[in-house]
Enzyme design. Sequence first.
Site, PDB file in Angstrom:
ATOM      1  CB  ALA A   1      -0.927  -0.010   1.216  1.00 53.29           C
TER       2      ALA A   1
ATOM      3  CD  GLU B   1      -1.180   8.407   1.723  1.00 57.05           C
ATOM      4  OE1 GLU B   1      -1.512   9.615   1.778  1.00 57.05           O
ATOM      5  OE2 GLU B   1      -0.449   7.846   2.558  1.00 57.05           O
TER       6      GLU B   1
ATOM      7  CB  THR C   1      -2.824  -4.874  -6.848  1.00 56.04           C
ATOM      8  OG1 THR C   1      -2.863  -3.879  -7.872  1.00 56.04           O
ATOM      9  CG2 THR C   1      -2.973  -6.244  -7.491  1.00 56.04           C
TER      10      THR C   1
ATOM     11  CD  GLU D   1       5.825  -1.792  -8.704  1.00 53.38           C
ATOM     12  OE1 GLU D   1       4.654  -1.393  -8.819  1.00 53.38           O
ATOM     13  OE2 GLU D   1       6.572  -1.460  -7.759  1.00 53.38           O
TER      14      GLU D   1
ATOM     15  CG  LEU E   1      -7.602  -6.846 -38.498  1.00 51.71           C
ATOM     16  CD1 LEU E   1      -6.152  -6.899 -38.947  1.00 51.71           C
ATOM     17  CD2 LEU E   1      -8.101  -8.248 -38.182  1.00 51.71           C
TER      18      LEU E   1
ATOM     19  N   GLY F   1     -13.033  -4.768 -36.177  1.00 51.99           N
ATOM     20  CA  GLY F   1     -14.227  -3.984 -36.474  1.00 51.99           C
ATOM     21  C   GLY F   1     -15.139  -3.905 -35.264  1.00 51.99           C
ATOM     22  N   GLY F   2     -16.448  -3.945 -35.495  1.00 52.26           N
ATOM     23  CA  GLY F   2     -17.414  -3.813 -34.413  1.00 52.26           C
ATOM     24  C   GLY F   2     -17.279  -4.892 -33.355  1.00 52.26           C
TER      25      GLY F   2
ATOM     26  N   GLY G   1       2.849   1.687 -11.449  1.00 54.88           N
ATOM     27  CA  GLY G   1       4.303   1.565 -11.384  1.00 54.88           C
ATOM     28  C   GLY G   1       4.984   2.865 -11.761  1.00 54.88           C
TER      29      GLY G   1
END
Length: 380
Positions: free
Chosen positions: A125, A128, A159, A243, A338, A340-341, A364
């Site tokens: 951790a 912040e 994470t 990392e 490539l 497409g939709g 990172g």
Amino acid sequence: MRRTLFTEDHDRFRETARAYYLRECAPHAEAWERDGVVSREAWLAAGRAGLIGWEFPEEYGGQGIRDFRYNAIMAEEMAATGSVGIGLGLQNDVIPPYLTGLTTEEQKRRWLPGVISGETICAIAMSEPGAGSDLKAMRTTARREGDHYVLDGQKTFITNGVLADLVIVACKTDPAAGHRGISLLVVERGMAGFERGRRLDKVGLKAQDTAELHFEGVRVPVANLLGAEGAGFRHMMENLPTERLAIAVSALAGAERAFELALEYARTRTAFGRPIGSFQANRFALAALRAELNAARGYVDGCIMALVDGQLSPEDAAAAKYWTTETAWQVIDRCVQLFGGYGYMNEFEIARIWRDNRVHRMFGGTSEIMQEIVGRSLGL
């Protein structure tokens, strides 16, 4: 491209990693994405397969192998198998230097066996709400009271934040000393005053639990101080090159997976009575992407071996993270185009890869921070 950095031992490890991901992770991708967290059983299975903590000493259950090539294999096989979410990268890439180089013998006996078995999930951790890349601006504090530190503050973007049993918390034990007053404390699940905040709703990496963490008067034993008091900033800076290279490896692995999917789609999807890959625009686009990936692969493999040989500088790692994550994003975005939709549909793996890879340019240290690091190394 033919790669020359791996040995037969690495190839056997790759087979184990691929079998694990195909058996324990890939079949659950949809459910984990929906739930926003992976099963703890997948962690235990990784431990049983020897896929966690191989760097740790053998007397605690590890294998005593310090070789980043194994880390790279884990990231590559996770992408190649279409697996999602499980935070083994953090557990294997980021955590080991802290739990080997900074721990006392008593701390090693207390924590390492569970980490290696997959029973103990770790988080770190740093970030912040008001201090992302600027670690020196953190406001989380810990004041000494006898045999304990009293920890107060808030962290975000953590994470493994939901599942974590051990959290390495960066805090200020001497706020007046600036970055020289930052220390690292290990907070354990169940400590009074340690609360998980909301599970963050991210654009991508939805299966990987990311949370806010709150610390209100948490009494952390002095025996849980990691490294030296006031040396936390230096400890974190020492571990950042690994990392950052790990992030570059993951980004490139995702781009290579996207290219494989796009190539197969170009061969099988037809338009106007012919495969779309037969059109010059698409054929040339795929050729250009192949060349870019070849260049990135050679660059990243060179950085991997530099790290293995102890020659990867912080500036080199920053440059690798910057260039590789930016290149990977461009490659993946072109692959989506490539399709497409269909490339915009969440049910297609290419769309998930696109969402998941975007964050590599941020965590990172952002691309802009990487450029700043490299720029300063040039004397500018």
